[in-house]
Scaffold this motif. Structure first.
Motif, PDB file in Angstrom:
ATOM      1  N   VAL A  31       0.998  -1.298   0.035  1.00  0.00           N
ATOM      2  CA  VAL A  31       0.169  -0.107   0.067  1.00  0.00           C
ATOM      3  C   VAL A  31       1.055   1.321   0.020  1.00  0.00           C
ATOM      4  CG1 VAL A  31      -1.711   1.323   1.288  1.00  0.00           C
ATOM      5  CG2 VAL A  31      -2.122  -1.217   1.054  1.00  0.00           C
ATOM      6  N   LEU A  32       2.002   1.207   0.786  1.00  0.00           N
ATOM      7  CA  LEU A  32       3.027   2.411   0.756  1.00  0.00           C
ATOM      8  C   LEU A  32       3.620   2.732  -0.334  1.00  0.00           C
ATOM      9  CD1 LEU A  32       4.706   2.377   4.318  1.00  0.00           C
ATOM     10  CD2 LEU A  32       2.912   3.950   3.451  1.00  0.00           C
ATOM     11  N   ALA A  33       3.817   1.756  -1.122  1.00  0.00           N
ATOM     12  CA  ALA A  33       4.544   1.767  -2.669  1.00  0.00           C
ATOM     13  C   ALA A  33       3.437   2.394  -3.521  1.00  0.00           C
ATOM     14  CB  ALA A  33       4.608   0.433  -3.090  1.00  0.00           C
ATOM     15  N   GLU A  34       1.934   2.125  -3.399  1.00  0.00           N
ATOM     16  CA  GLU A  34       0.970   2.951  -4.423  1.00  0.00           C
ATOM     17  C   GLU A  34       1.131   4.320  -3.867  1.00  0.00           C
ATOM     18  OE1 GLU A  34      -1.619   3.805  -6.790  1.00  0.00           O
ATOM     19  OE2 GLU A  34      -0.250   2.413  -6.948  1.00  0.00           O
ATOM     20  N   VAL A  35       1.178   4.591  -2.297  1.00  0.00           N
ATOM     21  CA  VAL A  35       0.940   6.094  -1.908  1.00  0.00           C
ATOM     22  C   VAL A  35       2.267   6.924  -2.397  1.00  0.00           C
ATOM     23  CG1 VAL A  35       1.002   7.354   0.236  1.00  0.00           C
ATOM     24  CG2 VAL A  35      -0.473   5.271  -0.110  1.00  0.00           C
ATOM     25  N   PHE A  36       3.295   6.189  -2.308  1.00  0.00           N
ATOM     26  CA  PHE A  36       4.632   6.729  -2.714  1.00  0.00           C
ATOM     27  C   PHE A  36       4.718   7.257  -4.192  1.00  0.00           C
ATOM     28  CE2 PHE A  36       7.065   4.339   0.952  1.00  0.00           C
ATOM     29  CZ  PHE A  36       6.405   5.427   1.877  1.00  0.00           C
ATOM     30  N   ARG A  37       3.909   6.160  -5.081  1.00  0.00           N
ATOM     31  CA  ARG A  37       3.804   6.419  -6.185  1.00  0.00           C
ATOM     32  C   ARG A  37       3.074   7.823  -6.829  1.00  0.00           C
ATOM     33  NH1 ARG A  37       0.799   6.362 -10.360  1.00  0.00           N
ATOM     34  NH2 ARG A  37      -0.826   5.445  -9.144  1.00  0.00           N
ATOM     35  N   GLU A  38       1.885   7.868  -5.895  1.00  0.00           N
ATOM     36  CA  GLU A  38       0.935   9.084  -5.967  1.00  0.00           C
ATOM     37  C   GLU A  38       1.861  10.121  -5.652  1.00  0.00           C
ATOM     38  OE1 GLU A  38      -2.578   7.962  -3.744  1.00  0.00           O
ATOM     39  OE2 GLU A  38      -3.000   5.906  -5.026  1.00  0.00           O
ATOM     40  N   ALA A  39       2.502  10.182  -4.724  1.00  0.00           N
ATOM     41  CA  ALA A  39       3.121  11.436  -4.128  1.00  0.00           C
ATOM     42  C   ALA A  39       4.445  11.957  -5.045  1.00  0.00           C
ATOM     43  CB  ALA A  39       3.817  11.158  -2.888  1.00  0.00           C
ATOM     44  N   ARG A  40       4.807  10.697  -5.513  1.00  0.00           N
ATOM     45  CA  ARG A  40       5.934  11.157  -6.484  1.00  0.00           C
ATOM     46  C   ARG A  40       5.236  11.952  -7.745  1.00  0.00           C
ATOM     47  NH1 ARG A  40       7.428   6.083  -7.540  1.00  0.00           N
ATOM     48  NH2 ARG A  40       8.223   6.039  -5.508  1.00  0.00           N
ATOM     49  N   ALA A  41       4.092  11.101  -8.386  1.00  0.00           N
ATOM     50  CA  ALA A  41       3.371  12.004  -9.352  1.00  0.00           C
ATOM     51  C   ALA A  41       3.311  13.496  -8.922  1.00  0.00           C
ATOM     52  CB  ALA A  41       2.388  11.339  -9.845  1.00  0.00           C
ATOM     53  N   TYR A  72       5.151  12.236  11.162  1.00  0.00           N
ATOM     54  CA  TYR A  72       6.328  11.746  10.265  1.00  0.00           C
ATOM     55  C   TYR A  72       6.080  12.394   8.982  1.00  0.00           C
ATOM     56  CZ  TYR A  72       7.058   8.048  13.752  1.00  0.00           C
ATOM     57  OH  TYR A  72       7.377   7.568  15.138  1.00  0.00           O
ATOM     58  N   LEU A  73       7.233  12.628   8.161  1.00  0.00           N
ATOM     59  CA  LEU A  73       7.478  13.127   6.832  1.00  0.00           C
ATOM     60  C   LEU A  73       8.300  12.068   6.321  1.00  0.00           C
ATOM     61  CD1 LEU A  73       5.947  15.413   5.200  1.00  0.00           C
ATOM     62  CD2 LEU A  73       8.195  16.665   5.603  1.00  0.00           C
ATOM     63  N   ARG A  74       7.852  11.685   5.129  1.00  0.00           N
ATOM     64  CA  ARG A  74       8.774  11.087   4.067  1.00  0.00           C
ATOM     65  C   ARG A  74       9.098  11.977   2.818  1.00  0.00           C
ATOM     66  NH1 ARG A  74       8.984   7.739  -0.758  1.00  0.00           N
ATOM     67  NH2 ARG A  74      10.507   6.196  -0.545  1.00  0.00           N
ATOM     68  N   PRO A  75      10.209  12.348   2.648  1.00  0.00           N
ATOM     69  CA  PRO A  75      10.652  13.449   1.507  1.00  0.00           C
ATOM     70  C   PRO A  75      10.081  12.974   0.177  1.00  0.00           C
ATOM     71  CG  PRO A  75      12.569  12.955   3.118  1.00  0.00           C
ATOM     72  CD  PRO A  75      11.420  11.840   3.473  1.00  0.00           C
ATOM     73  N   ALA A  76       9.794  13.915  -0.627  1.00  0.00           N
ATOM     74  CA  ALA A  76       9.610  13.705  -1.935  1.00  0.00           C
ATOM     75  C   ALA A  76      10.414  13.025  -2.708  1.00  0.00           C
ATOM     76  CB  ALA A  76       9.084  15.042  -2.555  1.00  0.00           C
ATOM     77  N   ASP A  77      10.254  12.146  -3.685  1.00  0.00           N
ATOM     78  CA  ASP A  77      11.357  11.349  -4.328  1.00  0.00           C
ATOM     79  C   ASP A  77      11.785  12.268  -5.572  1.00  0.00           C
ATOM     80  OD1 ASP A  77      11.086   9.187  -2.894  1.00  0.00           O
ATOM     81  OD2 ASP A  77       9.750   8.097  -4.138  1.00  0.00           O
TER      82      ASP A  77
END
Length: 152
Positions: free
Chosen positions: A101-111, A147-152
């Motif tokens: 699920v996080l992989a999908e959320v990260f993909r969306e955030a990256r876009a 928490y914050l995960r920086p943008a890719d």
């Protein structure tokens, strides 16, 4: 014991208004242990809190092999993508579903070119989960860590 799903069988289905009670029940089951640990388990409060902000348009069921095992809610905010909710049925936790699920959320955030922000209850196992996936502690509240995960 349920088997570990492969990422290929993980999908997301849109939630509808009629899903609210089932989602509340899942949230309460997933959070119960963590809330009991800090002396804050109150199913009625948890129910009311979730329902007061429930928006089916932002809510997706997490589905593995046709079975709903959790849900995720994200909201685009100015400056970040908020991961508002990520709950997996306790019987299915620890099997890689949350990471998928996080992989999908990260993909969306990256876009969107945005970092991802999430809050987790203090003393919850979810804190280690988010830290393992690149989230960094940025703020501490009375009951939650943010928490914050920086943008890719």
């Amino acid at each position: 014991m349920p088997t570990v799903p492969s990422p290929a069988v993980l999908r997301f289905d849109a939630a509808v208004l009629d899903d609210a009670e089932a989602l509340v029940a899942l949230r309460i089951a997933a959070m119960r242990e963590s809330l009991e640990r800090i002396g804050r388990f109150d199913p009625q409060r948890a129910r009311e809190r979730f329902l007061s902000s429930f928006d089916p348009e932002r809510t997706r069921h997490i589905v593995v092999d046709g079975q709903r095992l959790g849900f995720v809610v994200t909201t685009q905010q100015p400056g970040w993508l908020a991961l508002d909710h990520l709950y997996i049925d306790p019987a299915w936790q620890g099997r890689g579903i949350g990471a998928g699920v996080l992989a999908e959320v990260f993909r969306e955030a990256r876009a969107l070119r945005l970092p991802v922000r999430v809050g987790a209850l203090k003393q919850s196992d979810s804190n280690r989960f988010y830290q393992r996936h690149g989230f960094e502690l940025v703020e501490e509240g009375e009951f939650d860590l943010y928490y914050l995960r920086p943008a890719d």
